[in-house]
Design a protein around this motif. Structure first.
Motif, mmCIF file in Angstrom:
data_model
loop_
_atom_site.group_PDB
_atom_site.id
_atom_site.type_symbol
_atom_site.label_atom_id
_atom_site.label_comp_id
_atom_site.label_asym_id
_atom_site.label_seq_id
_atom_site.Cartn_x
_atom_site.Cartn_y
_atom_site.Cartn_z
ATOM 1 N N GLU A 228 0.849 -1.192 0.000
ATOM 2 C CA GLU A 228 0.000 0.000 0.000
ATOM 3 C C GLU A 228 0.884 1.242 0.000
ATOM 4 O O GLU A 228 1.880 1.312 0.734
ATOM 5 N N ALA A 229 0.520 2.205 -0.827
ATOM 6 C CA ALA A 229 1.327 3.423 -0.925
ATOM 7 C C ALA A 229 0.424 4.605 -1.247
ATOM 8 O O ALA A 229 -0.661 4.442 -1.819
ATOM 9 N N ILE A 230 0.868 5.788 -0.884
ATOM 10 C CA ILE A 230 0.134 7.027 -1.152
ATOM 11 C C ILE A 230 0.981 7.903 -2.060
ATOM 12 O O ILE A 230 2.154 8.177 -1.761
ATOM 13 N N GLY A 231 0.384 8.343 -3.165
ATOM 14 C CA GLY A 231 1.058 9.250 -4.086
ATOM 15 C C GLY A 231 0.375 10.599 -4.080
ATOM 16 O O GLY A 231 -0.825 10.705 -3.790
ATOM 17 N N VAL A 232 1.119 11.632 -4.392
ATOM 18 C CA VAL A 232 0.573 12.983 -4.373
ATOM 19 C C VAL A 232 1.034 13.748 -5.604
ATOM 20 O O VAL A 232 2.130 13.509 -6.123
ATOM 21 N N SER A 233 0.185 14.651 -6.085
ATOM 22 C CA SER A 233 0.560 15.513 -7.212
ATOM 23 C C SER A 233 -0.168 16.839 -7.077
ATOM 24 O O SER A 233 -1.312 16.897 -6.591
ATOM 25 N N ARG A 234 0.448 17.872 -7.514
ATOM 26 C CA ARG A 234 -0.172 19.192 -7.550
ATOM 27 C C ARG A 234 -1.144 19.257 -8.729
ATOM 28 O O ARG A 234 -0.895 18.686 -9.795
ATOM 29 N N ILE A 235 -2.246 19.940 -8.540
ATOM 30 C CA ILE A 235 -3.238 20.115 -9.612
ATOM 31 C C ILE A 235 -2.906 21.404 -10.353
ATOM 32 O O ILE A 235 -3.003 22.499 -9.787
ATOM 33 N N TYR A 236 -2.500 21.277 -11.606
ATOM 34 C CA TYR A 236 -2.143 22.441 -12.417
ATOM 35 C C TYR A 236 -3.306 22.801 -13.342
ATOM 36 O O TYR A 236 -3.838 21.939 -14.066
ATOM 37 N N GLN A 237 -3.690 24.088 -13.302
ATOM 38 C CA GLN A 237 -4.707 24.629 -14.216
ATOM 39 C C GLN A 237 -6.003 23.811 -14.182
ATOM 40 O O GLN A 237 -6.672 23.640 -15.205
ATOM 41 N N GLY A 238 -6.324 23.275 -12.988
ATOM 42 C CA GLY A 238 -7.578 22.556 -12.832
ATOM 43 C C GLY A 238 -7.636 21.205 -13.507
ATOM 44 O O GLY A 238 -8.703 20.572 -13.558
ATOM 45 N N LYS A 239 -6.528 20.689 -14.027
ATOM 46 C CA LYS A 239 -6.516 19.405 -14.741
ATOM 47 C C LYS A 239 -6.337 18.257 -13.749
ATOM 48 O O LYS A 239 -5.237 17.773 -13.498
ATOM 49 N N VAL A 240 -7.474 17.796 -13.198
ATOM 50 C CA VAL A 240 -7.448 16.751 -12.190
ATOM 51 C C VAL A 240 -6.974 15.415 -12.769
ATOM 52 O O VAL A 240 -6.285 14.639 -12.108
ATOM 53 N N SER A 241 -7.338 15.142 -14.034
ATOM 54 C CA SER A 241 -6.937 13.869 -14.640
ATOM 55 C C SER A 241 -5.424 13.744 -14.732
ATOM 56 O O SER A 241 -4.854 12.670 -14.476
ATOM 57 N N ASN A 242 -4.757 14.825 -15.095
ATOM 58 C CA ASN A 242 -3.294 14.792 -15.149
ATOM 59 C C ASN A 242 -2.700 14.593 -13.760
ATOM 60 O O ASN A 242 -1.723 13.845 -13.573
ATOM 61 N N ALA A 243 -3.290 15.258 -12.764
ATOM 62 C CA ALA A 243 -2.799 15.108 -11.394
ATOM 63 C C ALA A 243 -3.016 13.687 -10.905
ATOM 64 O O ALA A 243 -2.164 13.119 -10.198
ATOM 65 N N ARG A 244 -4.152 13.069 -11.277
ATOM 66 C CA ARG A 244 -4.422 11.700 -10.859
ATOM 67 C C ARG A 244 -3.385 10.739 -11.434
ATOM 68 O O ARG A 244 -2.898 9.826 -10.763
ATOM 69 N N GLU A 245 -3.057 10.935 -12.679
ATOM 70 C CA GLU A 245 -2.065 10.068 -13.306
ATOM 71 C C GLU A 245 -0.701 10.234 -12.645
ATOM 72 O O GLU A 245 -0.013 9.251 -12.334
ATOM 73 N N ALA A 246 -0.301 11.482 -12.382
ATOM 74 C CA ALA A 246 0.998 11.735 -11.752
ATOM 75 C C ALA A 246 1.026 11.200 -10.325
ATOM 76 O O ALA A 246 2.037 10.630 -9.881
ATOM 77 N N ALA A 247 -0.093 11.348 -9.592
ATOM 78 C CA ALA A 247 -0.145 10.837 -8.220
ATOM 79 C C ALA A 247 -0.077 9.313 -8.206
ATOM 80 O O ALA A 247 0.530 8.709 -7.309
#
Length: 426
Positions: free
Chosen positions: A46-65
């Motif tokens: 089990e692991a937790i990933g995090v990403s900043r949300i740039y320009q409201g693009k949640v899908s990109n942040a989800r992929e990076a996280a």
């Protein structure tokens, strides 16, 4: 973290990310679990990933996280495989072999939960990590010795603390009354941190002490090898330790205490010398016992570090490929010592294909060395070379760097009988 396209999880993972990005389903659903491979093999982490949300693009942040959680999961597995001190000393290699390409070791994943605020998105995943593939990559790259192949050590050390009339050792005829030398404890602990276990030989020696030919004061290599076999040890650590010099510091109640360690690791089956170390260390203290022990501990720690290099080189299972090492050589005065060392390095050291000067001052020289093999083996070979006027001490080994010192030899003292008299090379 820069975004990378996830291609190895197949169409199901890509489809899920697209649907989740549109908000059609929550990020963690039974549907997602079905889309991934069943969690029935490898190691589930089990692991937790995090990403900043740039320009409201949640899908990109989800992929990076999600990718970030993969890196966290692989890092957890690496920390299980590699002891902390080994990881620190081989971090460049571990990063290159595993951490820089975590996707190679991830075989599937399941999203467990997701949360976001105005700036960041966090995702919790269960990641299937190929534990064996990571271990194989580290071993093949020379960053991890095969733990199952590491030898068991038996320590046989004569130790004389400051003020003692006779050396202390544990293998005398009154075994139960002889305490373990302090230096043995320090060295055993230092080598254990590198993965080398040790064994207590007291039970094995009880069958030998009653034999007429057994003389603990003249404990030779043959007796040591026999004892090691009885104790199921593969390597004998032979040596002499003493703390005899105490120099008062004028105007204070303090004194400088000096300890010396001369130690060798010997194959218990063949008698071959595997590694050796000679160390001198000093400390300042206002107490004889504390000063003596602190000096012994300091010298013994240094000796254990050097022995670990030789032992790792001897028992590493898969040698590393050709490397270029930046070698810093200190103690080059007198210059004749450095010339002798460089000539031996170029013409009389197995695996060295090229030696180029890079820089030089009156105190140290910098060489570029091309070497076919593991740096640890090169370090071991150099410390075991017999130079007439100096010895070689290796203080640091990295993936592409080695620091060593040329230590001038004192005039040879008259030989005295003792534990080292029958060791090869003496």
């Amino acid at each position: 973290m820069k975004s990378r396209t996830i291609t190895f999880f197949g169409r199901f993972a890509t489809l899920f990310l697209l649907i989740a990005a549109l908000g059609a389903i929550p990020a963690a659903t039974p549907c997602m679990a079905q889309a991934q491979e069943p969690m029935d093999s490898m190691e589930a982490v089990e692991a937790i990933g995090v990403s900043r949300i740039y320009q409201g693009k949640v899908s990109n942040a989800r992929e990076a996280a999600t990718e970030d959680s993969f890196e966290m999961a692989v890092t957890k597995v690496v920390s299980e495989i590699v002891p902390p001190d080994v990881l620190a000393s081989n971090f460049d290699a571990v990063n290159r072999l595993v951490l820089a390409k975590t996707e190679s070791f991830v075989q599937g994943f399941q999203v467990l939960a997701e949360a976001q605020d105005s700036t960041h998105l966090r995702i919790m995943t269960r990641v299937r990590v190929d534990h064996n593939a990571i271990q194989d990559a580290l071993r093949a790259g020379g960053a991890l010795a095969a733990q199952a192949d590491l030898p068991v050590l038996l320590f046989l050390v004569n130790e004389k603390e400051f003020g003692q009339q006779t050396p202390r050792h544990w293998w005398g005829k009154a075994v139960s009354q002889n305490l373990t030398p302090y230096s043995e404890t320090v060295m055993a602990r230092g080598l254990a941190e590198k993965g080398f276990p040790s064994v207590d030989g007291r039970d094995s020696i009880r069958a030998m002490v009653s034999e007429p030919q057994f003389d603990p004061e003249r404990f030779d290599l043959t007796s040591a090898m026999r004892l090691a076999k009885n104790a199921q040890a593969q390597v004998v650590i032979f040596g002499e330790v003493s703390a005899e010099n105490a120099t008062a510091i004028p105007g204070t109640d303090m004194a400088s205490y000096e300890a010396s360690v001369t130690i060798q690791a010997v194959n218990a089956d063949t008698g071959e010398r595997i590694a050796a170390s000679s160390q001198v260390a000093s400390v300042v203290s206002d107490n004889d016992q504390t000063g003596s022990r602190d000096a012994i501990a300091k010298a013994s720690t240094q000796a254990a570090q050097e022995l670990a290099i030789g032992l790792a080189a001897a028992y590493q299972t898969q040698p590393q490929g050709p490397v270029t090492l930046e070698m810093k050589v200190s103690g080059i005065s007198p210059l004749a010592n450095f010339v002798a060392f460089r000539n031996a390095l170029k013409s009389d050291t197995e695996g060295v294909t090229r030696v180029l000067p890079k820089g030089m001052t009156d105190r140290e020289a910098l060489l570029m060395v091309e070497y076919k093999g593991m740096p640890q083996k090169l370090a071991r070979d150099l410390t075991l070379k017999a130079f007439d006027r100096f010895s070689v001490h290796v203080s640091y080994i990295g993936e592409s760097q080695m620091d060593l010192q040329l230590i001038p030899k004192d005039p040879e003292p008259a030989p005295t009988p003792g534990i080292l008299e029958e060791l090869p090379g003496n």
